[in-house]
Design an enzyme around this catalytic site. Structure first.
Site, PDB file in Angstrom:
ATOM      1  N   PHE A  10       0.832  -1.200   0.000  1.00 54.02           N
ATOM      2  CA  PHE A  10       0.000   0.000   0.000  1.00 54.02           C
ATOM      3  C   PHE A  10       0.866   1.249   0.000  1.00 54.02           C
ATOM      4  O   PHE A  10       1.895   1.313   0.688  1.00 54.02           O
ATOM      5  CB  PHE A  10      -0.877   0.056   1.261  1.00 54.02           C
ATOM      6  N   ASP A  11       0.411   2.247  -0.725  1.00 55.87           N
ATOM      7  CA  ASP A  11       0.878   3.616  -0.517  1.00 55.87           C
ATOM      8  C   ASP A  11       0.311   4.073   0.829  1.00 55.87           C
ATOM      9  O   ASP A  11      -0.567   3.425   1.404  1.00 55.87           O
ATOM     10  CB  ASP A  11       0.362   4.492  -1.666  1.00 55.87           C
ATOM     11  N   LEU A  12       0.786   5.215   1.338  1.00 56.18           N
ATOM     12  CA  LEU A  12       0.316   5.699   2.640  1.00 56.18           C
ATOM     13  C   LEU A  12      -0.642   6.878   2.499  1.00 56.18           C
ATOM     14  O   LEU A  12      -1.850   6.743   2.691  1.00 56.18           O
ATOM     15  CB  LEU A  12       1.505   6.089   3.517  1.00 56.18           C
ATOM     16  N   ASP A  13      -0.113   8.062   2.157  1.00 56.34           N
ATOM     17  CA  ASP A  13      -0.940   9.267   2.077  1.00 56.34           C
ATOM     18  C   ASP A  13      -1.948   9.155   0.938  1.00 56.34           C
ATOM     19  O   ASP A  13      -1.579   8.898  -0.211  1.00 56.34           O
ATOM     20  CB  ASP A  13      -0.073  10.505   1.844  1.00 56.34           C
ATOM     21  N   VAL A 165      -1.367  -0.929  -4.180  1.00 57.86           N
ATOM     22  CA  VAL A 165      -2.558  -0.080  -4.116  1.00 57.86           C
ATOM     23  C   VAL A 165      -2.124   1.349  -3.865  1.00 57.86           C
ATOM     24  O   VAL A 165      -1.426   1.634  -2.885  1.00 57.86           O
ATOM     25  CB  VAL A 165      -3.495  -0.538  -2.981  1.00 57.86           C
TER      26      VAL A 165
END
Length: 217
Positions: A10-13, A165
């Site tokens: 996953f990306d974060l922001d 994602v």
């Protein structure tokens, strides 16, 4: 339903954490304080998803000014972070379902490692992930595929068996370039048409859809 996925990155922001208002407020503050300018919001947010030090070159060619922008941004962001960061609806439930279904999870972000861990820690999410790869953990940065490919290596999985994602074109470019399957997060910061243009394998309207896509409920 997605096939052959064995791990999820996953990306974060804009993907796990809703930081839109936090980032925008910090960009406004830093550019006004250092440059004395009111830069349009669209320009301020255009490269969210890339490292801060990369983004700040959009506002100056002067190295000293650039470094001051980064310093002022980081200082102010740290001061207001915990009051402004939010968790997207369904995030905790989706991650728990994926873990329960046996998927290893990792985070690949353009944020620095410790800042990313702090953000996850604000919501008790850090322990759900095998690892976090920040901008200071790998020599190249999204949209370069390097950090995403490194995430696959850390999970011990081949890229075609991993799903990345993310909510920015840079995320999808990195995931596609690494050879992963990719999912566009429409609940994040970028318009759907910009994400669809990157030809992701999947387009999801919520993080719960990601879990459902993989049969985790």
């Amino acid at each position: 339903m997605a096939q052959d996925i064995q791990g999820v990155l996953f990306d974060l922001d804009g993907t796990l954490l809703d930081t839109h208002d936090l980032l925008l407020e910090t960009f406004r503050y830093a550019t006004r304080k250092v440059l004395g300018e009111r830069i349009p919001d669209g320009r301020l947010m255009a490269k969210v998803g890339q490292p801060l030090v990369t983004q700040m070159w959009d506002f100056t060619d002067d190295e000293a000014v650039h470094d001051e922008l980064v310093e002022v941004y980081r200082e102010y962001n740290a001061a207001i972070h915990d009051d402004m960061v939010r968790l997207f609806p369904g995030t905790r439930e989706a991650l728990a379902a994926l873990r329960e279904a046996g998927f290893p999870l990792g985070v690949v972000t353009s944020k620095r490692h410790e800042v990313a861990l702090h953000g996850l820690g604000c919501f008790g999410l850090a322990d759900l992930f095998e690892f976090v790869i920040g901008s200071d953990d790998w020599p190249t940065h999204k949209p370069d595929p390097g950090p995403v490919a490194h995430g696959c290596d850390l999970m011990g999985k081949q890229p075609p068996n991993c799903l990345y994602v993310g909510d920015s074109p840079f995320d999808l470019q990195a995931g596609n370039g690494a050879g992963c399957q990719t999912a566009a997060a429409l609940w994040g910061m970028f318009p759907a048409d910009e994400l669809r243009a990157q030809q992701p394998d999947f387009v999801c309207g919520s993080i719960l859809e990601v879990a459902h896509l993989l049969g985790a409920r």
